[in-house]
Design an enzyme around this catalytic site. Structure first.
Site, PDB file in Angstrom:
ATOM      1  N   GLU A  92      48.263 -26.413  -6.325  1.00 42.17           N
ATOM      2  CA  GLU A  92      47.509 -26.828  -5.141  1.00 42.17           C
ATOM      3  C   GLU A  92      48.513 -27.349  -4.122  1.00 42.17           C
ATOM      4  O   GLU A  92      49.625 -27.725  -4.484  1.00 42.17           O
ATOM      5  CB  GLU A  92      46.542 -27.986  -5.455  1.00 42.17           C
ATOM      6  CG  GLU A  92      45.483 -27.673  -6.473  1.00 42.17           C
ATOM      7  CD  GLU A  92      46.002 -27.636  -7.902  1.00 42.17           C
ATOM      8  OE1 GLU A  92      46.844 -28.481  -8.243  1.00 42.17           O
ATOM      9  OE2 GLU A  92      45.565 -26.756  -8.663  1.00 42.17           O
ATOM     10  N   GLU A 110      43.027 -12.481 -13.880  1.00 39.22           N
ATOM     11  CA  GLU A 110      41.657 -12.719 -13.430  1.00 39.22           C
ATOM     12  C   GLU A 110      41.761 -13.465 -12.102  1.00 39.22           C
ATOM     13  O   GLU A 110      41.885 -14.686 -12.070  1.00 39.22           O
ATOM     14  CB  GLU A 110      40.863 -13.570 -14.430  1.00 39.22           C
ATOM     15  CG  GLU A 110      39.394 -13.640 -14.053  1.00 39.22           C
ATOM     16  CD  GLU A 110      38.750 -15.024 -14.092  1.00 39.22           C
ATOM     17  OE1 GLU A 110      37.546 -15.111 -13.818  1.00 39.22           O
ATOM     18  OE2 GLU A 110      39.446 -16.026 -14.372  1.00 39.22           O
ATOM     19  N   TYR A 148      44.797 -20.340  -9.518  1.00 38.14           N
ATOM     20  CA  TYR A 148      44.599 -21.754  -9.219  1.00 38.14           C
ATOM     21  C   TYR A 148      45.638 -22.705  -9.807  1.00 38.14           C
ATOM     22  O   TYR A 148      45.414 -23.916  -9.861  1.00 38.14           O
ATOM     23  CB  TYR A 148      43.207 -22.186  -9.724  1.00 38.14           C
ATOM     24  CG  TYR A 148      42.102 -21.251  -9.305  1.00 38.14           C
ATOM     25  CD1 TYR A 148      41.924 -20.916  -7.968  1.00 38.14           C
ATOM     26  CD2 TYR A 148      41.225 -20.703 -10.240  1.00 38.14           C
ATOM     27  CE1 TYR A 148      40.915 -20.049  -7.575  1.00 38.14           C
ATOM     28  CE2 TYR A 148      40.210 -19.840  -9.857  1.00 38.14           C
ATOM     29  CZ  TYR A 148      40.071 -19.511  -8.527  1.00 38.14           C
ATOM     30  OH  TYR A 148      39.070 -18.660  -8.145  1.00 38.14           O
ATOM     31  N   LEU A 149      46.787 -22.191 -10.239  1.00 38.82           N
ATOM     32  CA  LEU A 149      47.741 -23.063 -10.943  1.00 38.82           C
ATOM     33  C   LEU A 149      48.294 -24.185 -10.073  1.00 38.82           C
ATOM     34  O   LEU A 149      48.468 -25.298 -10.525  1.00 38.82           O
ATOM     35  CB  LEU A 149      48.902 -22.236 -11.516  1.00 38.82           C
ATOM     36  CG  LEU A 149      48.528 -21.088 -12.456  1.00 38.82           C
ATOM     37  CD1 LEU A 149      49.785 -20.515 -13.091  1.00 38.82           C
ATOM     38  CD2 LEU A 149      47.543 -21.530 -13.532  1.00 38.82           C
ATOM     39  N   ASP A 195      32.246 -24.892 -22.237  1.00 34.27           N
ATOM     40  CA  ASP A 195      32.383 -23.806 -21.271  1.00 34.27           C
ATOM     41  C   ASP A 195      32.780 -22.519 -22.013  1.00 34.27           C
ATOM     42  O   ASP A 195      33.793 -21.900 -21.708  1.00 34.27           O
ATOM     43  CB  ASP A 195      33.439 -24.167 -20.203  1.00 34.27           C
ATOM     44  CG  ASP A 195      33.599 -23.062 -19.161  1.00 34.27           C
ATOM     45  OD1 ASP A 195      32.677 -22.245 -19.017  1.00 34.27           O
ATOM     46  OD2 ASP A 195      34.658 -23.022 -18.500  1.00 34.27           O
ATOM     47  N   ASP A 219      30.771 -13.688 -17.272  1.00 37.07           N
ATOM     48  CA  ASP A 219      30.464 -14.600 -16.169  1.00 37.07           C
ATOM     49  C   ASP A 219      29.343 -14.033 -15.301  1.00 37.07           C
ATOM     50  O   ASP A 219      28.892 -12.915 -15.510  1.00 37.07           O
ATOM     51  CB  ASP A 219      31.718 -14.817 -15.311  1.00 37.07           C
ATOM     52  CG  ASP A 219      32.705 -15.745 -15.991  1.00 37.07           C
ATOM     53  OD1 ASP A 219      32.260 -16.660 -16.710  1.00 37.07           O
ATOM     54  OD2 ASP A 219      33.924 -15.546 -15.802  1.00 37.07           O
ATOM     55  N   ASP A 224      43.389 -16.259 -17.441  1.00 38.94           N
ATOM     56  CA  ASP A 224      42.164 -16.802 -16.870  1.00 38.94           C
ATOM     57  C   ASP A 224      42.456 -17.637 -15.619  1.00 38.94           C
ATOM     58  O   ASP A 224      43.399 -18.428 -15.608  1.00 38.94           O
ATOM     59  CB  ASP A 224      41.503 -17.693 -17.940  1.00 38.94           C
ATOM     60  CG  ASP A 224      40.232 -18.328 -17.466  1.00 38.94           C
ATOM     61  OD1 ASP A 224      39.273 -17.589 -17.211  1.00 38.94           O
ATOM     62  OD2 ASP A 224      40.192 -19.568 -17.338  1.00 38.94           O
TER      63      ASP A 224
HETATM   64  C1  BGC Z   1      36.133 -17.791 -16.987  1.00 47.25           C
HETATM   65  C2  BGC Z   1      34.865 -18.574 -16.999  1.00 47.25           C
HETATM   66  C3  BGC Z   1      35.174 -20.056 -17.133  1.00 47.25           C
HETATM   67  C4  BGC Z   1      36.163 -20.486 -16.047  1.00 47.25           C
HETATM   68  C5  BGC Z   1      36.636 -21.874 -16.227  1.00 47.25           C
HETATM   69  C6  BGC Z   1      36.829 -18.363 -15.782  1.00 47.25           C
HETATM   70  O1  BGC Z   1      37.392 -17.674 -14.878  1.00 47.25           O
HETATM   71  O2  BGC Z   1      35.930 -16.419 -16.899  1.00 47.25           O
HETATM   72  O3  BGC Z   1      34.008 -18.145 -18.004  1.00 47.25           O
HETATM   73  O4  BGC Z   1      33.999 -20.792 -16.997  1.00 47.25           O
HETATM   74  O5  BGC Z   1      37.288 -19.646 -16.060  1.00 47.25           O
HETATM   75  O6  BGC Z   1      37.325 -21.988 -17.419  1.00 47.25           O
END
Ligand code: BGC
Length: 571
Positions: free
Chosen positions: A220, A255, A217-218, A73, A323, A213
């Site tokens: 749930e 992000e 979502y840390l 990824d 992305d 990044d």
């Molecule tokens: C990154 C992606 C990545 C994802 C999962 C994201 O938010 O920008 O490129 O695939 O996290 O790791």
């Protein structure tokens, strides 16, 4: 190639809010320069192009993950947070890069995928094989795959569940992204300690901050949707407080692909700050929507909504990144319209978004490229460029997933676009050779040789932006107009007596998304009688009327940046 050294702005070196007036550039190490001839870019290669980036006007690099990783990824699948992928280089080479960046008074931000690791991380290996050991509780394990029913799937093209069964531990583990990326368990304080340790490790090496990044979502929960849950914010607050105490001046960038109010929440409050900056996900797709719909209304609405943030916090404004152009945060009706305009071939889509680069999205229209860059450089916040977009690089929709827009940087018309001396077949991805975007003509060298190229145009706008502190530091006031295709706002900076290089100034920015020339009347009561001067050429325009009205004509998809001056006193 030689580049003239830019003027160093006094005060920037020690200014703890340096990020507010900085121009950022996202550069994927793998894609930029291959110094070793093995077909993939590396740290030394990136270091060799710092002169170019400085010439362009870049103040800070954002470098996507370069940790050890199986690269399933793009490196966001980390298998060791403290080691560098050997094909990118060594820790020594990274230190050298940081030094060279700082010598130029530039900064370097690294990416930190902290929500999940690769399933090849040693923590996961230990977690699955030794449930009672120190890492047994590092991931989110369950006997069923039915927990957290409200959590959506993000990689809809690749995954049909957020749970995967591990045959070794004989339990399910939770994964927000690919099934090879198990989520870390933030309920476990040992995970906090491990991530703090990673953060300290890289900050001690001199990096200027992190892009956090996938930060929403840390955590749930059974009731929530797992996006920005309260304990996630608690964790970010604790991280911020540690960074401020131990490494003042370093930044955290969120992000968070969320709706406006939720994104703003990742900046926290004056009393309890979270990140210093957050990517402006709500604004980005609406720029593209305005271009084709010729309506500025949606953009105006969202710009008016997102402005309430703590002192010192800032938006990270962007057009494209590594992305897909995500369409998660627009309504279904708008999403379908955007697919129709920008992704008419199903190959151009991935998940809930569009996997194309900027120039192809805009059909290589120079006026649209100029219009969107003018927006990028004048909206409230700091602009983030994506490598190659400054020369209008193309993409390759025949490559899988988001690799379509991660192809090698095009430097010259020579072999492998000057990116690498390797056998062309050995490149990590092929260089773009399409009819319109072939590297033989879309490359840095050719654009340096043409004074009217996109590259020179972008550089010029960056330097004009930098000469006006209102763009980095000023407030934004959206104005009413009588034309649906027009967005108009004033950027105002009060100035600071202690900073003579930051005078008080007001700049009127006007953008027309119409596909034909138009005339518009703008209401700017607060600026009645003020003079208007084009910030690029210095040409005087008719002043704002005594009634605060301004009537302008604008060509097809064009813009003005007009300085609002004080009229000379009448006698
Ligand atoms: C990154 C992606 C990545 C994802 C999962 C994201 O938010 O920008 O490129 O695939 O996290 O790791």
């Amino acid at each position: 190639m030689s580049f003239t050294a830019p003027i160093q702005l006094p005060g920037l070196v020690l200014n703890p809010q340096w990020y507010r007036s900085a121009v950022f550039y996202e550069v994927m190490i793998r894609a930029f320069v291959d110094s070793k001839g093995d077909g993939a870019g590396d740290l030394t290669g990136l270091a060799s192009k710092l002169d170019y980036l400085q010439w362009l006007g870049v103040d800070a690099l954002w470098v996507p993950p370069f940790f050890t990783s199986p690269l399933k990824d793009g490196g966001y699948d980390v298998s060791d947070y403290k080691a560098i992928l050997p094909e990118f280089g060594t820790v020594e080479e990274f230190r050298d890069l940081v030094t060279k960046v700082h010598e130029r008074n530039m900064r370097i931000i690294m990416d930190l995928p902290l929500n999940h690791t690769s399933d090849q991380h040693d923590w996961f290996e230990q977690s699955r094989t030794d449930p009672d050991g120190p890492y047994g509780d590092f991931y989110v394990w369950s006997d069923t795959d039915e927990k957290f029913p409200n959590v959506r799937i993000i990689f809809t093209d690749y995954e049909d569940s957020n749970w995967a069964f591990d045959p070794v531990r004989r339990q399910f583990y939770f994964h927000r992204f690919f099934s090879h990326q198990p989520d870390l368990n933030y309920e476990n304080p040992a995970v906090h300690a491990a991530i703090f340790d990673v953060v300290r490790f890289w900050l001690a090496m001199g990096v200027d901050g992190f892009r956090l990044d996938a930060i929403p979502y840390l955590y749930e929960s059974e009731e929530g949707n797992g996006e920005g849950e309260p304990p996630t914010h608690d964790f970010i607050r604790a991280l911020r407080s540690m960074v401020d105490d131990e490494f003042p001046g370093r930044v955290l960038i969120a992000e968070a692909n969320q709706w406006p109010r939720e994104v703003a929440a990742f900046l926290g409050t004056d009393e309890e700050p979270e990140c210093h900056m957050a990517f402006d996900f709500p604004v980005m797709p609406r720029i593209f929507y305005s271009l084709r719909s010729q309506h500025a209304g949606e953009l105006i609405q969202v710009l008016s909504e997102t402005t309430d943030i703590p002192t010192g916090a800032g938006w990270a404004v962007f057009l494209r990144n590594h992305d897909e152009l995500t369409l998660e945060m627009v309504s279904e009706e708008y999403r379908q319209a955007m697919y129709g305009w920008y992704a008419y071939d199903p190959r151009m889509r991935v998940n809930v978004g569009i996997r194309r680069r900027l120039a192809p999205l805009l059909d290589n229209s120079r006026s649209e490229l100029e219009l969107v860059h003018a927006l990028l450089f004048s909206l409230e916040g700091s602009p983030f460029l994506y490598y190659g977009d400054e020369i209008g690089m193309g993409d390759n929709i025949w490559l899988p997933d988001r690799d379509s827009s991660r192809t090698p940087m095009q430097w010259t018309p020579d072999r492998n676009a000057g990116f690498s001396s390797a056998d062309p077949g050995q490149l990590y991805l092929p260089v773009v050779q399409s009819l319109v975007y072939h590297y033989s003509h879309v490359n840095v060298e050719a654009q340096l040789a043409q004074s009217r190229s996109l590259l020179h145009w972008v550089r010029n706008v960056i330097h004009v932006r930098k000469a006006h502190p209102a763009f980095g530091l000023g407030s934004m006031h959206v104005l009413e107009t009588d034309h649906e295709s027009v967005l108009a706002f004033v950027r105002s900076h009060e100035g600071a007596v202690s900073h003579p290089s930051e005078p008080a100034e007001d700049i009127l920015c006007v953008f027309s998304f119409a596909h034909n020339p138009i005339s518009v009347t703008i209401s700017a009561e607060q600026w009645a009688d003020r003079t208007l001067t084009d910030v690029f050429g210095g040409e005087r325009f008719p002043s704002v009327g005594a009634d605060g009205l301004i009537t302008l004509t604008l060509g097809t998809q064009s813009f003005y940046w007009l300085h609002l001056g004080h009229p000379t006193r009448r006698h």
